[in-house]
Design a protein around this motif. Structure first.
Motif, PDB file in Angstrom:
ATOM      1  N   ALA A  43      68.646  -0.581 -23.351  1.00  0.00           N
ATOM      2  CA  ALA A  43      67.638  -0.106 -22.404  1.00  0.00           C
ATOM      3  C   ALA A  43      66.289   0.175 -23.055  1.00  0.00           C
ATOM      4  CB  ALA A  43      68.113   1.126 -21.644  1.00  0.00           C
ATOM      5  N   GLU A  44      66.127  -0.096 -24.335  1.00  0.00           N
ATOM      6  CA  GLU A  44      64.844   0.134 -24.996  1.00  0.00           C
ATOM      7  C   GLU A  44      64.040  -1.165 -25.029  1.00  0.00           C
ATOM      8  OE1 GLU A  44      63.037   1.170 -29.431  1.00  0.00           O
ATOM      9  OE2 GLU A  44      65.193   1.304 -29.040  1.00  0.00           O
ATOM     10  N   PRO A  45      62.942  -1.254 -24.282  1.00  0.00           N
ATOM     11  CA  PRO A  45      62.127  -2.469 -24.340  1.00  0.00           C
ATOM     12  C   PRO A  45      61.359  -2.540 -25.651  1.00  0.00           C
ATOM     13  CG  PRO A  45      61.072  -0.841 -22.943  1.00  0.00           C
ATOM     14  CD  PRO A  45      62.410  -0.268 -23.322  1.00  0.00           C
ATOM     15  N   VAL A  46      61.240  -3.721 -26.206  1.00  0.00           N
ATOM     16  CA  VAL A  46      60.570  -3.926 -27.489  1.00  0.00           C
ATOM     17  C   VAL A  46      59.611  -5.096 -27.331  1.00  0.00           C
ATOM     18  CG1 VAL A  46      60.887  -4.608 -29.903  1.00  0.00           C
ATOM     19  CG2 VAL A  46      62.523  -3.051 -28.824  1.00  0.00           C
ATOM     20  N   PHE A  47      58.413  -4.974 -27.921  1.00  0.00           N
ATOM     21  CA  PHE A  47      57.526  -6.131 -28.011  1.00  0.00           C
ATOM     22  C   PHE A  47      57.498  -6.607 -29.452  1.00  0.00           C
ATOM     23  CE2 PHE A  47      53.587  -8.528 -28.390  1.00  0.00           C
ATOM     24  CZ  PHE A  47      53.682  -9.364 -27.274  1.00  0.00           C
TER      25      PHE A  47
ATOM     26  N   PRO B 283      44.143  -4.721 -17.392  1.00  0.00           N
ATOM     27  CA  PRO B 283      44.443  -6.147 -17.593  1.00  0.00           C
ATOM     28  C   PRO B 283      44.992  -6.785 -16.327  1.00  0.00           C
ATOM     29  CG  PRO B 283      46.183  -4.813 -18.517  1.00  0.00           C
ATOM     30  CD  PRO B 283      45.104  -3.860 -18.090  1.00  0.00           C
ATOM     31  N   VAL B 284      44.842  -8.079 -16.259  1.00  0.00           N
ATOM     32  CA  VAL B 284      45.422  -8.864 -15.169  1.00  0.00           C
ATOM     33  C   VAL B 284      46.718  -9.488 -15.661  1.00  0.00           C
ATOM     34  CG1 VAL B 284      45.137 -10.856 -13.655  1.00  0.00           C
ATOM     35  CG2 VAL B 284      43.182  -9.370 -14.130  1.00  0.00           C
ATOM     36  N   PHE B 285      47.821  -9.182 -14.988  1.00  0.00           N
ATOM     37  CA  PHE B 285      49.094  -9.849 -15.246  1.00  0.00           C
ATOM     38  C   PHE B 285      49.187 -11.053 -14.317  1.00  0.00           C
ATOM     39  CE2 PHE B 285      52.260  -7.027 -17.637  1.00  0.00           C
ATOM     40  CZ  PHE B 285      51.264  -6.347 -18.315  1.00  0.00           C
TER      41      PHE B 285
ATOM     42  N   ALA C 131      60.382  -7.302 -11.805  1.00  0.00           N
ATOM     43  CA  ALA C 131      59.491  -6.159 -11.598  1.00  0.00           C
ATOM     44  C   ALA C 131      59.718  -5.102 -12.682  1.00  0.00           C
ATOM     45  CB  ALA C 131      59.710  -5.557 -10.213  1.00  0.00           C
ATOM     46  N   ASP C 132      60.967  -4.898 -13.069  1.00  0.00           N
ATOM     47  CA  ASP C 132      61.260  -3.965 -14.169  1.00  0.00           C
ATOM     48  C   ASP C 132      60.734  -4.503 -15.500  1.00  0.00           C
ATOM     49  OD1 ASP C 132      62.528  -2.143 -12.491  1.00  0.00           O
ATOM     50  OD2 ASP C 132      64.503  -3.041 -12.778  1.00  0.00           O
ATOM     51  N   ASP C 133      60.840  -5.822 -15.693  1.00  0.00           N
ATOM     52  CA  ASP C 133      60.283  -6.426 -16.906  1.00  0.00           C
ATOM     53  C   ASP C 133      58.781  -6.171 -16.996  1.00  0.00           C
ATOM     54  OD1 ASP C 133      62.791  -7.443 -17.549  1.00  0.00           O
ATOM     55  OD2 ASP C 133      62.345  -9.465 -16.805  1.00  0.00           O
ATOM     56  N   VAL C 134      58.099  -6.309 -15.858  1.00  0.00           N
ATOM     57  CA  VAL C 134      56.652  -6.104 -15.833  1.00  0.00           C
ATOM     58  C   VAL C 134      56.319  -4.659 -16.196  1.00  0.00           C
ATOM     59  CG1 VAL C 134      54.617  -6.049 -14.327  1.00  0.00           C
ATOM     60  CG2 VAL C 134      56.222  -7.962 -14.201  1.00  0.00           C
ATOM     61  N   LYS C 135      57.061  -3.722 -15.655  1.00  0.00           N
ATOM     62  CA  LYS C 135      56.850  -2.314 -15.991  1.00  0.00           C
ATOM     63  C   LYS C 135      57.066  -2.087 -17.487  1.00  0.00           C
ATOM     64  CE  LYS C 135      60.064   0.530 -15.803  1.00  0.00           C
ATOM     65  NZ  LYS C 135      61.089   1.059 -16.744  1.00  0.00           N
ATOM     66  N   ASP C 136      58.135  -2.667 -18.040  1.00  0.00           N
ATOM     67  CA  ASP C 136      58.414  -2.519 -19.461  1.00  0.00           C
ATOM     68  C   ASP C 136      57.334  -3.175 -20.317  1.00  0.00           C
ATOM     69  OD1 ASP C 136      60.724  -1.089 -18.979  1.00  0.00           O
ATOM     70  OD2 ASP C 136      62.069  -2.797 -19.236  1.00  0.00           O
ATOM     71  N   LEU C 137      56.869  -4.346 -19.887  1.00  0.00           N
ATOM     72  CA  LEU C 137      55.839  -5.041 -20.656  1.00  0.00           C
ATOM     73  C   LEU C 137      54.545  -4.238 -20.667  1.00  0.00           C
ATOM     74  CD1 LEU C 137      54.911  -7.485 -22.262  1.00  0.00           C
ATOM     75  CD2 LEU C 137      54.441  -8.670 -20.095  1.00  0.00           C
ATOM     76  N   ALA C 138      54.172  -3.695 -19.522  1.00  0.00           N
ATOM     77  CA  ALA C 138      52.976  -2.854 -19.473  1.00  0.00           C
ATOM     78  C   ALA C 138      53.135  -1.656 -20.412  1.00  0.00           C
ATOM     79  CB  ALA C 138      52.721  -2.390 -18.044  1.00  0.00           C
ATOM     80  N   GLN C 139      54.320  -1.081 -20.428  1.00  0.00           N
ATOM     81  CA  GLN C 139      54.569   0.096 -21.262  1.00  0.00           C
ATOM     82  C   GLN C 139      54.441  -0.237 -22.743  1.00  0.00           C
ATOM     83  OE1 GLN C 139      58.288   2.260 -20.467  1.00  0.00           O
ATOM     84  NE2 GLN C 139      58.592   2.453 -22.672  1.00  0.00           N
ATOM     85  N   VAL C 140      55.093  -1.303 -23.188  1.00  0.00           N
ATOM     86  CA  VAL C 140      55.081  -1.597 -24.628  1.00  0.00           C
ATOM     87  C   VAL C 140      53.714  -2.093 -25.093  1.00  0.00           C
ATOM     88  CG1 VAL C 140      57.559  -2.048 -24.724  1.00  0.00           C
ATOM     89  CG2 VAL C 140      55.981  -3.950 -24.299  1.00  0.00           C
TER      90      VAL C 140
END
Length: 494
Positions: free
Chosen positions: A28-32, A90-92, A185-194
């Motif tokens: 559950a930990e998103p990583v970039f 930013p624009v996604f 949608a959850d991926d987008v939230k995680d991507l914005a966060q990281v």
């Protein structure tokens, strides 16, 4: 839904360098994970960051399987600040399909920006990402050798190939239920966060707005504003009603021809004659000429794909009367041209979406009943019907009904739709916009699917909207409703 022209941009520039697998992190930990950008991309155009979002395939501890989403960030060349002095978020960017991609096109975008630096990533950073299951991500649910268009699998063999391909992915441990709009949608939230973004803007075309709608529904706290180009809303029916929409697009185009004296003289009573031709194709395979050679054989599924692809495309629409005349006369080269390339989707990703969030809310019986009596619409039924066969065999669980419901939101949203669009017609846009309290709707005369990139006028409109979503957009540059459509004829016919 995605067209050939969009596919050529988003899928045809295979410039992404695949990276090594990223080691699993805590559940559950998103990583970039940053990675080098391809060395053949032009330098000095924009500051660029490449990498991968690494997340759980199934959130909530249901599995320890990790997946990767390919990401490219183009930094703004001239960051714009609003009236309060704040830089815009930013624009996604959301690609269409489902089954398209964006990161493979990044090198081409940078090359384009060398010539036209005002095209994008000027006011705001631009985040390109391939939605999970496609593009340069891992896994990428491609089905090599299988043909698939927005009209469905063009043969029983393609249907069977899709089933076999999807079952192979399932046997490898891929949970197809985790590749859909709600999870993205959850991926987008995680991507914005990281990446460190508190707020983002959304911009998508075709099926991209379907994913934007899921972000607005499930992660509204991160969204400032949205642009939806030729949008496909959650409440739209993928198969049911599509034959009628394609038939309506054909009637609209041929009606514009009939309204012009020269075009009408070249193609008299073309709608009636084409309906008679469609009945011939419905009766069985048709044999004709291609490239001056006799013996070319095509089926009603090939005509189906031709109608869908052609009525999506700007030049295809302008050639349609001349192409239909060729087909009626036995020259099947327009059919052959479309049949030559029907593999532009990541097919497994495409079907994972349809079998989860689209087709469970439809039925083959409704598809057949809706098209009955209209021969042009009936042409689309066989290939679209095969989609239900694929989903029945694969057995995904239906999405929650909220995923098929109209969105209600206060997020400022600009809808831009094409007058001529067999997949995402204006009535869908107008109906969807009713739930967006702060929306603006623009319908562009004579435009086809993928409106905003089609003209400087609409690109400027979208850019100004994101600068200040509270202001009405300037429509003065748009063509008037009575602007004639500029048709293309063969030189020999001129």
């Amino acid at each position: 839904m995605i067209t050939r022209s969009l596919a050529a941009l988003f899928l045809g520039l295979g410039l992404w360098g695949g990276g090594a697998a990223v080691a699993p992190a805590r559940a559950a930990e998103p990583v970039f994970a940053d990675s080098p950008c391809p060395t053949d991309w032009p330098s000095g155009v924009r500051e660029v960051r490449c990498g991968r979002l690494v997340v759980d395939e199934a959130r909530g501890g249901a599995s320890d399987r990790r997946i990767q989403v390919a990401v490219v960030v183009l930094k703004a060349s001239q960051p714009f600040k609003d009236a309060s002095g704040q830089a815009l978020p930013p624009v996604f960017m959301f690609h269409g399909g489902p089954g398209g991609a964006l990161t493979p096109a990044a090198g081409g975008i940078l090359n384009a920006l060398k010539q036209r630096p005002d095209l994008m990533a000027v006011d705001q950073d631009l985040v390109l990402f391939d939605q999970r299951g496609g593009g340069q991500g891992e896994p990428s649910l491609d089905c090599p050798g299988v043909q698939l268009t927005d009209a469905g699998p063009p043969s029983d063999a393609d249907r069977d190939g899709l089933i076999a391909c999807l079952k192979t992915y399932q046997a490898q441990g891929v949970d197809l239920n985790q590749y859909n709009a709600a999870v993205i949608a959850d991926d987008v939230k995680d991507l914005a966060q990281v990446l460190g973004y508190a707020k983002i803007d959304l911009w998508g075309g075709s099926y991209g707005p379907r994913i934007e709608a899921a972000v607005i529904t499930h992660q509204p706290q991160i969204v400032r504003a949205a642009v939806m180009d030729s949008p496909w809303p959650p409440e739209g029916n993928w198969a049911v009603g599509t034959p009628e929409q394609v038939s309506a697009a054909v009637k609209l185009i041929l009606g514009k021809c009939a309204a012009q004296a020269d075009c009408r003289a070249r193609h008299p009573d073309l709608q009636t004659r084409f309906e008679a031709e469609a009945r011939k194709w419905l009766a069985g395979p048709v044999v004709g000429q291609v490239g001056g050679k006799d013996g070319a054989r095509f089926t009603v599924d090939d005509l189906s794909a031709f109608l869908m692809e052609t009525t999506y495309d700007h030049d295809g629409v302008r050639r349609l009367p001349a192409d239909i005349e060729k087909i009626i006369a036995g020259d099947l080269s327009p059919i052959a041209e479309v049949a030559a390339e029907r593999t532009y989707y990541t097919e497994g990703q495409h079907m994972a979406h349809l079998c989860k969030e689209e087709l469970p809310f439809e039925s083959k019986a409704r598809l057949v009943a809706g098209a009955a009596g209209d021969p042009v619409a009936e042409v689309l039924v066989p290939s679209l019907s095969r989609l239900f066969d694929v989903c029945d065999a694969v057995g995904e669980s239906p999405a929650d009904p909220i995923e098929n419901a109209p969105v209600t939101t206060n997020v400022p949203t600009l809808f831009v739709a094409a007058e001529i669009d067999p997949g995402c017609p204006p009535p869908l846009t107008e109906a969807a916009a009713k739930g967006y309290a702060n929306s603006q709707v623009v319908i562009v005369t004579n435009a086809t699917h993928g409106v905003i990139n089609g003209s400087l006028c609409t690109r400027r409109m979208a850019r100004e909207f994101l600068r200040d979503p509270s202001k009405p957009v300037d429509r003065s540059c748009l063509p008037s409703a009575d602007t004639p459509l500029d048709f293309i004829e063969d030189e020999a016919a001129g």
